[in-house]
Design a protein around this motif. Sequence first.
Motif, PDB file in Angstrom:
ATOM      1  N   LYS A 186       1.742  -3.428  -0.035  1.00 18.86           N
ATOM      2  CA  LYS A 186       2.525  -3.589  -1.521  1.00 18.86           C
ATOM      3  C   LYS A 186       1.804  -2.914  -2.434  1.00 18.86           C
ATOM      4  O   LYS A 186       2.322  -2.279  -3.444  1.00 18.86           O
ATOM      5  CB  LYS A 186       2.736  -4.957  -1.761  1.00 18.86           C
ATOM      6  CG  LYS A 186       3.978  -6.020  -0.198  1.00 18.86           C
ATOM      7  CD  LYS A 186       4.155  -6.760  -1.035  1.00 18.86           C
ATOM      8  CE  LYS A 186       4.679  -7.803   0.465  1.00 18.86           C
ATOM      9  NZ  LYS A 186       4.891  -9.249   0.313  1.00 18.86           N
ATOM     10  N   ARG A 211      -0.996  -0.479  -2.627  1.00 16.68           N
ATOM     11  CA  ARG A 211      -2.079   0.581  -2.816  1.00 16.68           C
ATOM     12  C   ARG A 211      -0.595   2.454  -2.510  1.00 16.68           C
ATOM     13  O   ARG A 211       0.061   1.900  -1.441  1.00 16.68           O
ATOM     14  CB  ARG A 211      -2.484   1.222  -1.227  1.00 16.68           C
ATOM     15  CG  ARG A 211      -2.978   2.319  -0.758  1.00 16.68           C
ATOM     16  CD  ARG A 211      -4.505   2.565  -1.560  1.00 16.68           C
ATOM     17  NE  ARG A 211      -5.183   4.491  -1.375  1.00 16.68           N
ATOM     18  CZ  ARG A 211      -5.931   4.316  -2.058  1.00 16.68           C
ATOM     19  NH1 ARG A 211      -6.468   3.560  -3.318  1.00 16.68           N
ATOM     20  NH2 ARG A 211      -6.761   5.442  -1.361  1.00 16.68           N
ATOM     21  N   GLN A 243      -0.170   5.992  -2.429  1.00 20.44           N
ATOM     22  CA  GLN A 243      -0.585   6.665  -1.600  1.00 20.44           C
ATOM     23  C   GLN A 243       0.405   7.829  -0.791  1.00 20.44           C
ATOM     24  O   GLN A 243       1.524   6.830  -0.281  1.00 20.44           O
ATOM     25  CB  GLN A 243      -1.672   6.530  -0.855  1.00 20.44           C
ATOM     26  CG  GLN A 243      -2.390   7.276   0.072  1.00 20.44           C
ATOM     27  CD  GLN A 243      -3.094   7.909  -1.553  1.00 20.44           C
ATOM     28  OE1 GLN A 243      -4.614   8.114  -0.511  1.00 20.44           O
ATOM     29  NE2 GLN A 243      -3.594   7.398  -2.524  1.00 20.44           N
ATOM     30  N   SER A 244       0.803   8.896  -1.189  1.00 21.36           N
ATOM     31  CA  SER A 244       1.662  10.009  -0.229  1.00 21.36           C
ATOM     32  C   SER A 244       3.288   9.553  -0.871  1.00 21.36           C
ATOM     33  O   SER A 244       4.106   8.616  -1.048  1.00 21.36           O
ATOM     34  CB  SER A 244       1.346  10.095   0.979  1.00 21.36           C
ATOM     35  OG  SER A 244       0.612  10.298   1.024  1.00 21.36           O
ATOM     36  N   ARG A 245       4.070  10.459  -0.471  1.00 24.58           N
ATOM     37  CA  ARG A 245       5.378  10.530  -1.137  1.00 24.58           C
ATOM     38  C   ARG A 245       6.515  10.337   0.159  1.00 24.58           C
ATOM     39  O   ARG A 245       5.633  10.354   1.910  1.00 24.58           O
ATOM     40  CB  ARG A 245       6.201  12.023  -1.388  1.00 24.58           C
ATOM     41  CG  ARG A 245       5.532  12.489  -2.275  1.00 24.58           C
ATOM     42  CD  ARG A 245       6.555  13.484  -3.269  1.00 24.58           C
ATOM     43  NE  ARG A 245       5.551  14.413  -2.395  1.00 24.58           N
ATOM     44  CZ  ARG A 245       6.043  15.845  -2.397  1.00 24.58           C
ATOM     45  NH1 ARG A 245       6.581  16.264  -3.626  1.00 24.58           N
ATOM     46  NH2 ARG A 245       4.866  16.937  -1.780  1.00 24.58           N
ATOM     47  N   VAL A 297       8.517  10.085   4.075  1.00 24.41           N
ATOM     48  CA  VAL A 297       8.874  11.552   4.504  1.00 24.41           C
ATOM     49  C   VAL A 297      10.305  11.726   4.662  1.00 24.41           C
ATOM     50  O   VAL A 297      10.765  12.700   4.667  1.00 24.41           O
ATOM     51  CB  VAL A 297       8.490  10.918   6.565  1.00 24.41           C
ATOM     52  CG1 VAL A 297       6.767  10.810   6.948  1.00 24.41           C
ATOM     53  CG2 VAL A 297       8.887  10.092   6.648  1.00 24.41           C
ATOM     54  N   ALA A 347       4.395   9.451  -4.848  1.00 21.53           N
ATOM     55  CA  ALA A 347       3.589   8.672  -3.643  1.00 21.53           C
ATOM     56  C   ALA A 347       4.425   7.551  -4.707  1.00 21.53           C
ATOM     57  O   ALA A 347       4.506   7.093  -5.078  1.00 21.53           O
ATOM     58  CB  ALA A 347       2.388   8.298  -4.144  1.00 21.53           C
ATOM     59  N   ILE A 358       3.591   0.621   2.376  1.00 26.35           N
ATOM     60  CA  ILE A 358       4.012  -0.469   2.553  1.00 26.35           C
ATOM     61  C   ILE A 358       5.752   0.702   3.060  1.00 26.35           C
ATOM     62  O   ILE A 358       6.365   0.747   4.276  1.00 26.35           O
ATOM     63  CB  ILE A 358       4.740  -1.511   2.132  1.00 26.35           C
ATOM     64  CG1 ILE A 358       4.979  -2.523   3.766  1.00 26.35           C
ATOM     65  CG2 ILE A 358       6.058  -1.296   1.507  1.00 26.35           C
ATOM     66  CD1 ILE A 358       5.351  -4.005   3.056  1.00 26.35           C
ATOM     67  N   HIS A 359       5.506   1.520   2.087  1.00 26.47           N
ATOM     68  CA  HIS A 359       7.742   2.081   2.174  1.00 26.47           C
ATOM     69  C   HIS A 359       7.398   3.449   3.877  1.00 26.47           C
ATOM     70  O   HIS A 359       7.883   4.284   3.755  1.00 26.47           O
ATOM     71  CB  HIS A 359       7.806   2.805   1.447  1.00 26.47           C
ATOM     72  CG  HIS A 359       8.199   2.138   0.132  1.00 26.47           C
ATOM     73  ND1 HIS A 359       9.484   1.335   0.204  1.00 26.47           N
ATOM     74  CD2 HIS A 359       7.100   1.566  -0.721  1.00 26.47           C
ATOM     75  CE1 HIS A 359       9.169   0.560  -0.931  1.00 26.47           C
ATOM     76  NE2 HIS A 359       8.265   0.584  -1.357  1.00 26.47           N
ATOM     77  N   PRO A 368       6.540   4.751   7.038  1.00 27.95           N
ATOM     78  CA  PRO A 368       7.359   3.845   8.408  1.00 27.95           C
ATOM     79  C   PRO A 368       5.911   3.254   9.995  1.00 27.95           C
ATOM     80  O   PRO A 368       6.048   2.265  10.223  1.00 27.95           O
ATOM     81  CB  PRO A 368       8.092   5.103   9.781  1.00 27.95           C
ATOM     82  CG  PRO A 368       8.819   6.014   8.422  1.00 27.95           C
ATOM     83  CD  PRO A 368       7.278   6.002   7.496  1.00 27.95           C
ATOM     84  N   ASP A 369       5.139   4.246   9.652  1.00 28.43           N
ATOM     85  CA  ASP A 369       4.086   4.338  10.650  1.00 28.43           C
ATOM     86  C   ASP A 369       3.087   2.385   9.943  1.00 28.43           C
ATOM     87  O   ASP A 369       2.386   1.835  10.862  1.00 28.43           O
ATOM     88  CB  ASP A 369       2.178   4.633  10.945  1.00 28.43           C
ATOM     89  CG  ASP A 369       2.133   4.262  12.089  1.00 28.43           C
ATOM     90  OD1 ASP A 369       1.953   4.733  13.083  1.00 28.43           O
ATOM     91  OD2 ASP A 369       0.579   4.514  10.930  1.00 28.43           O
ATOM     92  N   GLY A 429      -7.327   1.629   5.717  1.00 29.51           N
ATOM     93  CA  GLY A 429      -7.681   2.669   5.663  1.00 29.51           C
ATOM     94  C   GLY A 429      -9.277   2.781   5.702  1.00 29.51           C
ATOM     95  O   GLY A 429      -9.910   1.820   6.208  1.00 29.51           O
ATOM     96  N   GLY A 430      -9.611   3.034   4.967  1.00 24.28           N
ATOM     97  CA  GLY A 430     -11.428   3.564   4.590  1.00 24.28           C
ATOM     98  C   GLY A 430     -12.039   2.092   4.056  1.00 24.28           C
ATOM     99  O   GLY A 430     -13.299   1.664   3.750  1.00 24.28           O
ATOM    100  N   MET A 431     -11.202   1.473   3.036  1.00 21.23           N
ATOM    101  CA  MET A 431     -10.882   0.362   2.310  1.00 21.23           C
ATOM    102  C   MET A 431     -11.857  -0.412   3.161  1.00 21.23           C
ATOM    103  O   MET A 431     -11.900  -1.503   3.186  1.00 21.23           O
ATOM    104  CB  MET A 431     -10.631  -0.233   1.287  1.00 21.23           C
ATOM    105  CG  MET A 431     -10.429   0.844   0.159  1.00 21.23           C
ATOM    106  SD  MET A 431     -11.646   1.122  -0.469  1.00 21.23           S
ATOM    107  CE  MET A 431     -12.249  -0.272  -0.897  1.00 21.23           C
TER     108      MET A 431
END
Lengths: 601, 601
Positions: B320, B322, B324-326, B328, B335, B339-340, B342-343, B415-417
């Motif tokens: 909720k 983080r 990152q990215s627009r 799909v 961005a 949580i938005h 799909p994966d 992710g990396g965190m």
Amino acid sequence: MSYQAPVKDMLFVLNELAGLPDVAALPGFEDAQPETVHAVLEESARFNREVIAPLNVIGDRDPSAWREGKVTTSPGFGNAFRQFGEGGWQGVPHPLEFGGQGLPKLVATACTEMLNAANLSFALCPLLTDGAIEALMTAGSDEQKARYVPKLISGEWTGTMNLTEPQAGSDLALVRTRAEPQGDGSFKLFGTKIFITYGEHDMAANIVHFVLARTPGAPEGVKGISLFVVPKFLVNADGSLGERNDVHCVSIEHKLGIKASPTAVLQYGDQGGAIGHLIGEEHHGLEYMFIMMNAARFAVGTQGVGVADRAYQKAAAYAKDRVQSRPVDGTARQAVAIIHHPDVRRMLLTMRALTEGARALSYYAAGLADRAHASPDEATRRHCLALYEFLVPIVKGWGTELSVEVASLGIQVHGGMGFIEETGAAQYYRDARILPIYEGTTAIQANDLVGRKTLRDGGAIAKTLLAQIAEVEVELAARAASGGDAATFEAMRKHLAAGREALANVVEFVVSQGEPDPNAVFAGSVSYLKLAGIVLGGWQMARALLVADAKRASDPAFFAAKIATAAFFASQVLSQAPGIEASIVETVGDDHWLTLPVDAF
Amino acid sequence: MSYQAPVKDMLFVLNELAGLPDVAALPGFEDAQPETVHAVLEESARFNREVIAPLNVIGDRDPSAWREGKVTTSPGFGNAFRQFGEGGWQGVPHPLEFGGQGLPKLVATACTEMLNAANLSFALCPLLTDGAIEALMTAGSDEQKARYVPKLISGEWTGTMNLTEPQAGSDLALVRTRAEPQGDGSFKLFGTKIFITYGEHDMAANIVHFVLARTPGAPEGVKGISLFVVPKFLVNADGSLGERNDVHCVSIEHKLGIKASPTAVLQYGDQGGAIGHLIGEEHHGLEYMFIMMNAARFAVGTQGVGVADRAYQKAAAYAKDRVQSRPVDGTARQAVAIIHHPDVRRMLLTMRALTEGARALSYYAAGLADRAHASPDEATRRHCLALYEFLVPIVKGWGTELSVEVASLGIQVHGGMGFIEETGAAQYYRDARILPIYEGTTAIQANDLVGRKTLRDGGAIAKTLLAQIAEVEVELAARAASGGDAATFEAMRKHLAAGREALANVVEFVVSQGEPDPNAVFAGSVSYLKLAGIVLGGWQMARALLVADAKRASDPAFFAAKIATAAFFASQVLSQAPGIEASIVETVGDDHWLTLPVDAF
């Protein structure tokens, strides 16, 4: 127990499945004849067994350490890296004219697998350097190539990739590092990069950073990113080292695994600006970085195969040694080695089948890369490149996800001992966990598979592969009809056909729904990647089964094991395919779970 | 972020799925009325959030430490354990007459889940003490009960289970510890026990060890094992503590996870013999130990649910936050919170669906245990006991295997965190890994499911459960026919029916092939357990779906989330069932991989 590279299986895959004889016939690869390749692999196996593998546990217990901007690597790493460079191992796939060995990627991939199985943390340094060499060879000027490539190949210097920033991980559009032109062709860089593997260390005289940054007035998003080379020590015209550049390691991370590999936070420009030079054209940085990334992604898939094999070897050795409980079939009245218990066998064969399937698929992909590079026919080059690029996210995503599963099974085979750090099985479980994350998470690989690799060509390349699988089914049916262990071939045919149909249906779903229902398609993207891995890995195992059957008499023990592993792959792994299909194609964009409000989580 | 117990979901499961109202109507459980249970759960949630959960990270970073035979537990643990005892939390399911609260196991299970979610390492001490209390209540003499149980319930003393020896892990037939009668009713024990959880610590005044050992002349194998109580400090007739007994902690293990929980090597009798007393009858030790083990196995399944929920909460909070990215689907140009994507949703829902399914199944089983204990009708008691005992290996095996998968997904969401230890997600991945191993590995649970729970009654109890599932399918069909989101109910019905048929076929395979082809049946035993978990968990989610639908208006947000989670479970989890069936029923004892020579591994 040290690591014993599975040279026999590697040669089998190279020669029988990945087409090494054809690759060796291509211009430039004349040296890759069977005897040479065999000798290279044996020597690589020896080097990794004797020099690199023993440092794996040492590096885990005595990790890289940061102090006042300097990183001290684990005991023995510096010396081993010197031997690695002197032995020519960094140069295996790189051009002869820069000091490399000029061997195919196919051969290099086997060597890379060994290095990673021996020591994932150590192997990361050469892995990143490979990417740096590849970027320079593709986009660097002649002067840049001459300045950097020979030293990177010799192991005197090493390379890094600097993409990530605190706010920009998977999403590189958010990169903020600035590069200001100095009027003399150089730039000064300012910014913070995180998660930089071997971003600082004491194993080489210089570190060559490849850094994504924005020039003044560059467009927003990924189209405004340029690539810069920023050495730790400036390089004089004669190639000697000059002043210390303004890039400094302010800390390294405390990680779950790969502890010997220093993961650096690098600060650029705190003392006036880090001097760098543009690689290729301005604003094309992401394109070049993708060259490094594609090479690195493929290599990370190979890391998955390597650590999976290492975990398997350790678990198998323990299972042969540990005596516990009587056999369930009553064939002995005393406790026996646990390898005789059916569930231990199931775990070991799961580890082995996944490892061999992923190895075969990754080497097959490497053979395509060699053809894409060296085939005299342009149409062949283009076709092989498209096939290779389709396979890269699968090799990376599937090969790394399964390595976590395999390492986890490796602990389970050891029972309570597996949870004790001294045993060593837990290190693989900790180390492997980074593989599905770095160089693009599995979701990023799956986005690539869906977007660039499937939607862009309307599923054309996927369908080419599906047609090749169908041909193998015909061979399996013919072999089953000829009698003699027919059930094995029929079982493989049945599961491979069901897997192919499942994958075909999913490709159809992706192609037809990508536009109208992107949420549903991307919700299934990781499952699509997993399905593709299982089916394409199963295809390679089916091919292996047919070869093993035909050559059975020449090496009965080896081929019997291959047949058993292939049969296991069919009934235990390929059998999952239809269920994965259902989970993908039944999702629609207005499914409850896709539209559940954020507050509900 | 601390741990927020999902009290609302727990109450939903208790009341709507696991039959708390019926249990509260049984003699002795009159106190378990809705308001009381609600209050107990809220207070447990508060205590775990405020006192226990904050110690979880502290214990991981500053683990239990051994020095000269003494173990110092992590900072704050001793104080928290005192509060735990004073708060009456050890006594929740234990008899009022010994100082317990006399509440049903059903209610205690919710409290146990919270404690484990808050702090797996801490929770192990009460978990083992519960087993000790249960063994004493079943097999101890009145004098032994009076001497030990009140102090164990109050938290003044704690209990341990001593089974494992270096050569005897899963195979207790190999136990060698000796117990020599002293003529006065006491015994002297000699031997080494390993992997003893909280075998030594500084959180209580005394530690009461329950030890498997052999008396002189006892038969070989498991039928010659007796159970002894061996306190760290001898207990005087007035209940005060006497001399230090001859049991000493010679080391503790350096483990992958649950680092705050000391795992002791205990040496008995190095200074003349550790004084112990027989529990129950000689040579019946394994039987009594099974009482402790069954309680502990069930509780370990609950540990799986707890750590899975904790990992989910952490991952959901990160997703909720983080950005990152627009998206799909192009619904935003900037961005968004991940949580938005799909994966990310798929990962979070996988974590949540597995956790909720396992919670529902384990609470359902606990409700059966209460009926087996307290129902006035003997036939009901027997039937419920058989159902409960069938479910125990599934709750333990499935609930713990999935916790590893969920914790691994929790890292992936970060992710990396997630790979950085400071983030905290990695601790759950390390901690959870012991759960499918201790108190009987998943293979041991699966052997139990196949042997004692399926073959022994010819699959009768399994078929009872299958019939109950079929009834839910009828309800789902009726609901689908009545319109209004019919697709959701029809999808659940379809997948549940396919799962039930798969499970029925596997039960048939086990029953018919157990005698003629034991290797094939045991080769599929873990897969059978996993299949049973998925189908029985799916059954509970289907029941939840029907209740949520009927009560939707009373709490729209909560029930919409439940419906979404159930729908996800159907298409993404239950859909795996037919593939698992194939992997089991297609195996025969002469399959290549079951007969592959040991040298081939």
